[in-house]
Each structure stands twice: as structure tokens, then as C-alpha cells.
Design a protein around this motif. Structure first.
Motif, PDB file in Angstrom:
ATOM      1  N   THR A  42       0.807  -1.219   0.000  1.00 27.80           N
ATOM      2  CA  THR A  42       0.000   0.000   0.000  1.00 27.80           C
ATOM      3  C   THR A  42       0.841   1.270   0.000  1.00 27.80           C
ATOM      4  N   ALA A  43       1.889   1.292   0.828  1.00 29.57           N
ATOM      5  CA  ALA A  43       2.651   2.527   0.980  1.00 29.57           C
ATOM      6  C   ALA A  43       3.553   2.827  -0.211  1.00 29.57           C
ATOM      7  N   MET A  44       4.208   1.821  -0.754  1.00 23.65           N
ATOM      8  CA  MET A  44       5.190   2.084  -1.808  1.00 23.65           C
ATOM      9  C   MET A  44       4.579   2.739  -3.048  1.00 23.65           C
ATOM     10  N   PRO A  45       3.394   2.335  -3.520  1.00 21.58           N
ATOM     11  CA  PRO A  45       2.818   3.080  -4.648  1.00 21.58           C
ATOM     12  C   PRO A  45       2.602   4.555  -4.325  1.00 21.58           C
ATOM     13  N   ARG A  46       2.166   4.855  -3.097  1.00 16.97           N
ATOM     14  CA  ARG A  46       1.986   6.251  -2.700  1.00 16.97           C
ATOM     15  C   ARG A  46       3.314   6.998  -2.700  1.00 16.97           C
ATOM     16  N   ILE A  47       4.329   6.366  -2.127  1.00 16.42           N
ATOM     17  CA  ILE A  47       5.632   7.015  -1.990  1.00 16.42           C
ATOM     18  C   ILE A  47       6.284   7.228  -3.349  1.00 16.42           C
ATOM     19  N   LEU A  48       6.286   6.215  -4.189  1.00 16.85           N
ATOM     20  CA  LEU A  48       6.933   6.353  -5.491  1.00 16.85           C
ATOM     21  C   LEU A  48       6.208   7.381  -6.353  1.00 16.85           C
ATOM     22  N   GLU A  49       4.887   7.451  -6.239  1.00 19.84           N
ATOM     23  CA  GLU A  49       4.144   8.476  -6.984  1.00 19.84           C
ATOM     24  C   GLU A  49       4.505   9.867  -6.495  1.00 19.84           C
ATOM     25  N   PRO A 235      19.786  13.961   6.838  1.00 20.18           N
ATOM     26  CA  PRO A 235      19.636  12.519   6.590  1.00 20.18           C
ATOM     27  C   PRO A 235      18.350  11.954   7.195  1.00 20.18           C
ATOM     28  N   LEU A 236      17.295  11.969   6.430  1.00 16.31           N
ATOM     29  CA  LEU A 236      16.008  11.483   6.915  1.00 16.31           C
ATOM     30  C   LEU A 236      15.922   9.972   6.746  1.00 16.31           C
ATOM     31  N   THR A 237      15.467   9.294   7.803  1.00 17.02           N
ATOM     32  CA  THR A 237      15.285   7.843   7.761  1.00 17.02           C
ATOM     33  C   THR A 237      13.800   7.534   7.886  1.00 17.02           C
ATOM     34  N   LEU A 238      13.241   6.929   6.855  1.00 19.14           N
ATOM     35  CA  LEU A 238      11.815   6.640   6.809  1.00 19.14           C
ATOM     36  C   LEU A 238      11.595   5.163   6.509  1.00 19.14           C
ATOM     37  N   HIS A 239      10.457   4.666   6.923  1.00 20.26           N
ATOM     38  CA  HIS A 239      10.052   3.293   6.642  1.00 20.26           C
ATOM     39  C   HIS A 239       8.720   3.345   5.898  1.00 20.26           C
ATOM     40  N   PRO A 240       8.627   2.763   4.715  1.00 24.47           N
ATOM     41  CA  PRO A 240       7.370   2.843   3.980  1.00 24.47           C
ATOM     42  C   PRO A 240       6.154   2.448   4.817  1.00 24.47           C
ATOM     43  N   GLN A 241       6.294   1.410   5.645  1.00 18.58           N
ATOM     44  CA  GLN A 241       5.145   0.965   6.442  1.00 18.58           C
ATOM     45  C   GLN A 241       4.759   1.948   7.534  1.00 18.58           C
ATOM     46  N   SER A 242       5.654   2.909   7.842  1.00 21.26           N
ATOM     47  CA  SER A 242       5.348   3.929   8.842  1.00 21.26           C
ATOM     48  C   SER A 242       4.907   5.234   8.203  1.00 21.26           C
ATOM     49  N   ILE A 243       5.782   5.824   7.381  1.00 16.56           N
ATOM     50  CA  ILE A 243       5.491   7.144   6.812  1.00 16.56           C
ATOM     51  C   ILE A 243       4.390   7.075   5.770  1.00 16.56           C
ATOM     52  N   GLY A 244       4.162   5.896   5.187  1.00 11.49           N
ATOM     53  CA  GLY A 244       3.172   5.782   4.122  1.00 11.49           C
ATOM     54  C   GLY A 244       1.767   5.488   4.584  1.00 11.49           C
TER      55      GLY A 244
END
Length: 287
Positions: A42-49, A235-244
Motif C-alpha cells: 500500500t505505501a510504496m505506490p503512494r511514496i513512489l508516486e 539525513p532522513l530515515t523513513l520506513h514505507p510501512q510507517s510514513i506511508g
């Protein structure tokens, strides 16, 4: 503004998927693993877009298990022009591993990238931001250009060392610097402890902060860096399952918008490391 003096923002995603729950927290129940699945599903399509829309390049530190499980998502990361970095295989910390075991994990992650993607990474981030006494030496041996696991600076890269010795009865013994760039990280610029609830003793993470609090923290640090650290790297550290998840992604949108207002350049961790390296003094011997 010259390239060296221009502020830089590195958006780094730890694309852990299911591996963080099994490898770091020892959880294998369907609900725990579904939290990891949210990232690629769910998150990766949002993030990559979002990244495509904003014209921003990012770095995805990705365990080999994620690559083996979600190869099509990882192929899209590379196809979209982003960087893919090494992040272990099953999100295992190297701290408790002896040298042969640590080598095996490095090689298994490299093999997953090569087998699925035909890709060789130049950067590494340790799961849970921790290294063994052997890690930096091994990373250099395996040809990595940079690491992003340590915290001796906040916004300026530096040379990593090998051979440090902590003495309990006398001064700390500094090892020698090596040709491995450290792009520092920080727990305060990491979304996971801010947002996630984890209760698996001895790990207890209360998280669940509102997005506005995290937005204020990150923008305050970004503005400090731009004002006080010429040529700094954010240097921002994000996790798709969290930020997305839900409204949290708006925090990332606001960081990108404010970074553009401040004249920052968005770049991969590899770009930040090589830019710094080009004008850095050579590594020094033992201090």
C-alpha cells in the motif's frame, strides 16, 4: 550557491517489509507480518508516486528478504531512478554476529540483489543503526563507498574508522580512518520510533505520535541545518510501512516543500557521500 555549500536533503527509506518484524522483533504472527506487508502493498505506490511528482530521488536501504519477496517493487525503485542500498538479509543486527556470520549476511544480501535485479549497491545501513567491531572493515573490503549507521555528527559526513577500542580504565582508543564515508543518521530523524507501537520485551516502543509533532521536529532540524551548517546533509530515515500510512505521508510532502523553499538539493545518499568525498582530506591514521 556552489554545490558544496548548497544544503542537501537525503531521503532514505528502510524498505524492511516483513523482515523487521521477524528478524528484529522475533514476531511471525499474521498480524505482525501484515504490518510489514503494508509497506510494499500500500505505501510504496503512494511514496513512489510522490517522489515522481516532486522530481525527488531517494535511497531505499533494502534487506535481501524484501528483494526476494517483492522483486517487482524493487525493480520499480531502480527503474524510477532511485538508489538501492544494502540492509542485511532478514534485518539482522551484526552486533551479535562473529565475523564469518556477518560476512554471510553481507553476501546473502548482495546475492539477492544480483539474482533479482542485477544490481550491486554502493551503500550500507545496518538494521537498527548498530555495527560490530568488524563492520566497517568488512564494508570496505566488499567495496562499499559509504555507510549510514553512526551518529558522531548530525549534518556532515566523515570518514569511518576501524579498530576503535573502549577501555574502561583509561581513555578511548581511536582506530584508523578508512576510505569509507559515514553519512550520519539520527534516531530523532527516524519515523519508526515516532509512529510505531512495538511491545515485544525487551523492546518496548510507544510511538503513536501525531504527525504535526513529527513535522515540527523535522522542519526545525532542517531549518537549523540550512542556517548553521553550510553544505550540510539532512539525513532522513523513513520506513514505507510507517510514513506511508494515512496522513503521515503529508509530513514527507511538507519536508519536501520546505526543502525546496530553502533551496536545498535532494539527492541520494550515494550522491551525498561522493560529493563530500571529492573535497574531503584523505583519511588519517590512528589518533
Amino acid at each position: 550557491m556552489s554545490g558544496d555549500q548548497q544544503p542537501k536533503i537525503c531521503i532514505g527509506f528502510d524498505f524492511d517489509a516483513q523482515s523487521v518484524w521477524a528478524g528484529s522483533f522475533g514476531l511471525s504472527t499474521p498480524t505482525a507480518l501484515s504490518r510489514g506487508e503494508f509497506g510494499p502493498r500500500t505505501a510504496m505506490p503512494r511514496i513512489l508516486e510522490l517522489l515522481e511528482r516532486e522530481g525527488v530521488s531517494a535511497t531505499f536501504f533494502t534487506p535481501g528478504h524484501t528483494i526476494d519477496t517483492w522483486p517487482e517493487v524493487c525493480r520499480r525503485i531502480l527503474a524510477d531512478g532511485h538508489e538501492l542500498g544494502h540492509h542485511g538479509y532478514m534485518h539482522e543486527s551484526p552486533v551479535a554476529l562473529d565475523e564469518p556470520a556477518e560476512r554471510a549476511v553481507i553476501e546473502k544480501g548482495l546475492e539477492a540483489m544480483d539474482r533479482n535485479l542485477g544490481h550491486r549497491p554502493t551503500g550500507y545501513r545496518s538494521p537498527a543503526f548498530d555495527l560490530s567491531a568488524n563492520s566497517t572493515r568488512l564494508l570496505l573490503e566488499y567495496g562499499f563507498v559509504y555507510d549510514s549507521s553512526m551518529m558522531a555528527d548530525d549534518f556532515t559526513p566523515y570518514w569511518a574508522r576501524t579498530g576503535d577500542v573502549l577501555h574502561m580504565d583509561r581513555a578511548f582508543e581511536f582506530g584508523r580512518e578508512i576510505e569509507l564515508v559515514e553519512v550520519p543518521c539520527s534516531w530523532s530523524l527516524d519515523d519508526f520510533p515516532q509512529f510505531e507501537l512495538v511491545v515485544t520485551p525487551p523492546v518496548v516502543m510507544a510511538g503513536m505520535n501525531e504527525p504535526d509533532k513529527v513535522r515540527r521536529m523535522w522542519l526545525a532540524d532542517l531549518e537549523f541545518m540550512v542556517e548553521r551548517v553550510p553544505g550540510g546533509v539532512f539525513p532522513l530515515t523513513l520506513h514505507p510501512q510507517s510514513i506511508g500510512r494515512g496522513a503521515r505521508i503529508k509530513v514527507l510532502e511538507d519536508v519536501i516543500a520546505r526543502g525546496k523553499e530553502l533551496g536545498a538539493r535532494f539527492c541520494t545518499y550515494h550522491e551525498a557521500a561522493t560529493t563530500w568525498r571529492a573535497s574531503a582530506p584523505p583519511p588519517q591514521g590512528a589518533r
